[in-house]
Design a protein around this motif. Structure first.
Motif, mmCIF file in Angstrom:
data_model
loop_
_atom_site.group_PDB
_atom_site.id
_atom_site.type_symbol
_atom_site.label_atom_id
_atom_site.label_comp_id
_atom_site.label_asym_id
_atom_site.label_seq_id
_atom_site.Cartn_x
_atom_site.Cartn_y
_atom_site.Cartn_z
ATOM 1 N N ASP A 132 0.840 -1.207 0.000
ATOM 2 C CA ASP A 132 0.000 0.000 0.000
ATOM 3 C C ASP A 132 0.873 1.253 0.000
ATOM 4 O O ASP A 132 0.500 2.281 -0.557
ATOM 5 C CB ASP A 132 -0.985 0.001 1.178
ATOM 6 C CG ASP A 132 -0.296 -0.092 2.523
ATOM 7 O OD1 ASP A 132 0.822 -0.630 2.594
ATOM 8 O OD2 ASP A 132 -0.877 0.384 3.515
ATOM 9 N N LYS A 133 2.058 1.156 0.599
ATOM 10 C CA LYS A 133 2.991 2.290 0.582
ATOM 11 C C LYS A 133 3.681 2.373 -0.775
ATOM 12 O O LYS A 133 3.859 3.452 -1.334
ATOM 13 C CB LYS A 133 4.041 2.145 1.685
ATOM 14 C CG LYS A 133 3.482 1.910 3.069
ATOM 15 C CD LYS A 133 2.838 3.163 3.632
ATOM 16 C CE LYS A 133 2.025 2.882 4.887
ATOM 17 N NZ LYS A 133 2.697 2.045 5.880
ATOM 18 N N TYR A 169 12.967 4.674 0.820
ATOM 19 C CA TYR A 169 11.927 4.495 1.847
ATOM 20 C C TYR A 169 12.445 3.596 2.973
ATOM 21 O O TYR A 169 12.322 3.927 4.155
ATOM 22 C CB TYR A 169 10.664 3.900 1.211
ATOM 23 C CG TYR A 169 9.643 3.375 2.205
ATOM 24 C CD1 TYR A 169 8.994 4.237 3.088
ATOM 25 C CD2 TYR A 169 9.343 2.015 2.263
ATOM 26 C CE1 TYR A 169 8.067 3.757 3.997
ATOM 27 C CE2 TYR A 169 8.413 1.530 3.172
ATOM 28 C CZ TYR A 169 7.781 2.406 4.035
ATOM 29 O OH TYR A 169 6.868 1.925 4.940
ATOM 30 N N LEU A 195 6.950 7.713 2.965
ATOM 31 C CA LEU A 195 5.729 7.138 2.391
ATOM 32 C C LEU A 195 4.681 6.904 3.473
ATOM 33 O O LEU A 195 3.490 7.046 3.231
ATOM 34 C CB LEU A 195 6.037 5.816 1.675
ATOM 35 C CG LEU A 195 6.999 5.886 0.483
ATOM 36 C CD1 LEU A 195 7.168 4.506 -0.138
ATOM 37 C CD2 LEU A 195 6.522 6.882 -0.558
ATOM 38 N N ASP A 196 5.129 6.547 4.680
ATOM 39 C CA ASP A 196 4.163 6.318 5.774
ATOM 40 C C ASP A 196 3.364 7.592 6.037
ATOM 41 O O ASP A 196 2.166 7.552 6.281
ATOM 42 C CB ASP A 196 4.887 5.902 7.058
ATOM 43 C CG ASP A 196 5.607 4.576 6.889
ATOM 44 O OD1 ASP A 196 5.146 3.759 6.068
ATOM 45 O OD2 ASP A 196 6.629 4.366 7.562
ATOM 46 N N VAL A 250 0.824 8.366 2.871
ATOM 47 C CA VAL A 250 -0.405 7.572 2.753
ATOM 48 C C VAL A 250 -1.231 7.795 4.014
ATOM 49 O O VAL A 250 -0.967 7.241 5.067
ATOM 50 C CB VAL A 250 -0.081 6.077 2.565
ATOM 51 C CG1 VAL A 250 -1.357 5.255 2.547
ATOM 52 C CG2 VAL A 250 0.703 5.865 1.277
#
Ligand code: ZN
Ligand code: ZN
Length: 360
Positions: free
Chosen positions: A155-156, A320, A327-328, A331
């Motif tokens: 998802d990231k 990342y 990215l955390d 999102v």
């Protein structure tokens, strides 16, 4: 399998059962695990950019390879992959000179008279960006995806395929920002925040974030902006020029309007560059004061971060893992396919940097 199908512009996407073909030569069938919702999806939903209907939106896709056609060697069944809209043939003049994003080769598509890749009750569906990731599966050209390491949450990883690549790539690939240079970023949505993050990675000195929403400026600081300018509090270009005693080396326009493009150009110093990252509507023109070009100022277009995505995406994923790419923080929301309409309408509103559709 199910997909969110857009049958009319500005109408609700309908969740429908659709049929997807087997992969032919040079094609890859991907089980979608996650798809970011990008501002471009909302733009195409709005209908100002022409596109055949019915279409499947979504282009920040990520998933697991289920099957590959003949001649596919870059990915294999079981690989985690990220998709990218800027598919490339690898051997046209643009490709061999390193400008993969400019490839126009028709071999990235099936022949017009061939069986459609995706249909709904016999009717051909048009996946946006040759991807259409608001669907449980994608059938893509082999050079529309790249294998990534298997130890990152998908998802990231999904958002790297467009928003992050566009923002970071504009800084590193298009503008080639050097350590110590000053930059300004206009618009602090997913792409703008990624440009700020890219400027940090590139070692930029001053990083000035500009937006009219206070929550976004707060996010911008978390992503590494050293200064913020509230665009609703007067002329942003004047403020930036004052703060920097003459303007920034590079300004990144990440909104996609003529007004912000002019503002971005007005805040660069002599010899500086304005990179147009946002996508202007096809019927919109933008003008700049001609005399300024005497001072060596440049206006540079940037398509999806001038990416070489088979190289850039795995590198961004490494950033990342190393803690350099946020990215955390980007999102901010996960939704189901059923909730895609609501999430699509939230794009660009304050508070939500990036929504991601997650599949089982
Ligand atoms: Zn996008
Ligand atoms: Zn090509």
């Amino acid at each position: 399998m199910r997909a969110a199908v857009m049958r009319e512009f500005r109408g609700d996407l309908s969740i429908e059962e659709i049929e997807i073909d087997e992969p032919r030569a040079d094609e890859v069938l991907i089980r979608t695990v996650a798809s970011g919702i990008c501002h471009t999806d909302l733009t195409y939903w709005g209908g100002r950019h022409p596109h055949p209907l019915p279409m499947i939106l979504g282009h920040e896709g990520c998933g697991i390879v289920e099957a590959v056609g003949k001649g596919v060697t870059n990915v294999a069944v079981g690989d985690a992959v990220v998709t990218c809209m800027t598919s490339f043939c690898g051997h046209c003049d643009h490709c061999v000179t390193g400008n993969l994003v400019l490839c126009e080769s028709p071999e990235r598509d099936r022949a017009p008279n061939a069986k459609p890749k995706i249909t709904a009750r016999g009717e051909k569906l048009h996946p946006y960006g040759r991807l259409g990731s608001f669907a449980e599966k994608m059938l893509v050209y082999k050079n529309s995806c790249v294998r990534i390491r298997s130890d990152v949450p998908l998802d990231k990883a999904s958002v790297v395929g467009c928003g992050v690549l566009t923002g970071v790539g504009a800084v590193i690939n298009t503008a080639k920002v050097q350590p110590g240079q000053s930059v300004a970023v206009l618009g602090c949505g997913g792409v703008g925040l990624s440009a700020i993050n890219g400027a940090v990675i590139a070692g930029a000195g001053r990083i000035i974030a500009i937006d009219s929403q206070p929550q976004k400026l707060e996010l911008a600081r978390a992503f590494g902006a050293t200064d913020t300018v509230d665009a609703s509090m007067g002329n942003a270009a004047e403020q930036v020029t004052q703060m920097t005693h003459g303007g920034v080396d590079v300004a990144f326009e990440a909104v996609g309007t003529a007004l912000t493009a002019q503002s971005a150009f007005a805040m660069i110093r002599r010899g500086g560059a304005m990179v147009l990252v946002g996508m202007l509507p096809p019927d919109e023109n933008v003008s700049f004061p001609g005399k300024e070009f005497v001072y060596g100022k440049k206006v540079i277009g940037s398509m999806l971060g001038s990416n070489r995505f088979p190289h850039d995406i795995p590198q961004l994923i490494d950033f990342y893992v190393q803690g350099k790419l946020k990215l955390d923080e980007l999102v901010s929301q996960r939704v189901r396919l059923e909730d895609v309409n609501e999430a699509l309408q939230q794009v660009g509103k304050g508070g939500v940097a990036r929504s991601v559709v997650v599949f089982d």
